[in-house]
Design a protein around this motif. Structure first.
Motif, PDB file in Angstrom:
ATOM      1  N   TYR A  38     126.546  27.056  25.072  1.00  0.00           N
ATOM      2  CA  TYR A  38     125.696  26.723  23.929  1.00  0.00           C
ATOM      3  C   TYR A  38     124.334  27.377  24.115  1.00  0.00           C
ATOM      4  O   TYR A  38     123.747  27.291  25.196  1.00  0.00           O
ATOM      5  CB  TYR A  38     125.538  25.204  23.800  1.00  0.00           C
TER       6      TYR A  38
ATOM      7  N   PRO B 252     120.774  27.030  22.514  1.00  0.00           N
ATOM      8  CA  PRO B 252     119.954  26.263  21.580  1.00  0.00           C
ATOM      9  C   PRO B 252     118.841  27.125  20.977  1.00  0.00           C
ATOM     10  O   PRO B 252     118.404  28.093  21.594  1.00  0.00           O
ATOM     11  CB  PRO B 252     119.365  25.158  22.456  1.00  0.00           C
TER      12      PRO B 252
ATOM     13  N   ILE C  13     115.840  21.901  24.884  1.00  0.00           N
ATOM     14  CA  ILE C  13     116.581  20.638  24.838  1.00  0.00           C
ATOM     15  C   ILE C  13     116.480  19.980  26.210  1.00  0.00           C
ATOM     16  O   ILE C  13     116.765  20.618  27.230  1.00  0.00           O
ATOM     17  CB  ILE C  13     118.056  20.868  24.457  1.00  0.00           C
TER      18      ILE C  13
ATOM     19  N   VAL D  25     123.291  16.458  21.130  1.00  0.00           N
ATOM     20  CA  VAL D  25     123.123  17.637  20.286  1.00  0.00           C
ATOM     21  C   VAL D  25     124.253  17.689  19.269  1.00  0.00           C
ATOM     22  O   VAL D  25     125.424  17.577  19.631  1.00  0.00           O
ATOM     23  CB  VAL D  25     123.129  18.924  21.141  1.00  0.00           C
TER      24      VAL D  25
ATOM     25  N   HIS E 177     125.878  20.107  16.303  1.00  0.00           N
ATOM     26  CA  HIS E 177     125.945  21.434  15.698  1.00  0.00           C
ATOM     27  C   HIS E 177     127.163  21.439  14.792  1.00  0.00           C
ATOM     28  O   HIS E 177     128.290  21.482  15.277  1.00  0.00           O
ATOM     29  CB  HIS E 177     126.057  22.515  16.773  1.00  0.00           C
TER      30      HIS E 177
END
Length: 105
Positions: free
Chosen positions: A14, A16, A20, A26, A28
């Protein structure tokens, strides 16, 4: 060949768009995961999408086996089916307790 095994899928790559913090939930699209480590914006990291986590829950009570949802708007756990499905409670938790154990994925 229709498919080829890559890994167990407990964590996924991932990247971002913002920093984070570890422990952040999270969302998405329809994917929801938890950052195990801090992640910097625009740097490849990993989201855990399977596992058991202790999650701050507010004043809700949960029972073993109950579905747990995440509200992006309030950044909190809910029991509302229109919020994002986070996982299943794996312990009974009273309303005055701070954390609930949730099996995500």
């Amino acid at each position: 060949m229709k498919a080829r095994f890559l890994h167990d899928g407990a964590a996924i790559d991932y990247v971002p768009t913002v920093d984070i913090a570890a422990g952040s939930i999270v969302v998405h699209e329809d994917l929801i995961g938890i950052a195990k480590l801090d992640m910097k914006a625009n740097v490849l990291g990993a989201l855990h999408v399977v596992g058991v986590y202790e999650v701050q829950k507010g004043s809700l009570a949960f029972t073993l086996g109950e579905k747990v949802y995440w509200s992006e708007a309030t950044q909190s756990l809910t029991k509302t089916t229109t919020d994002k499905w986070l996982g299943i409670a794996v312990s009974d938790t009273a309303s005055d307790e701070e954390l609930v154990r949730v099996r995500i994925g």
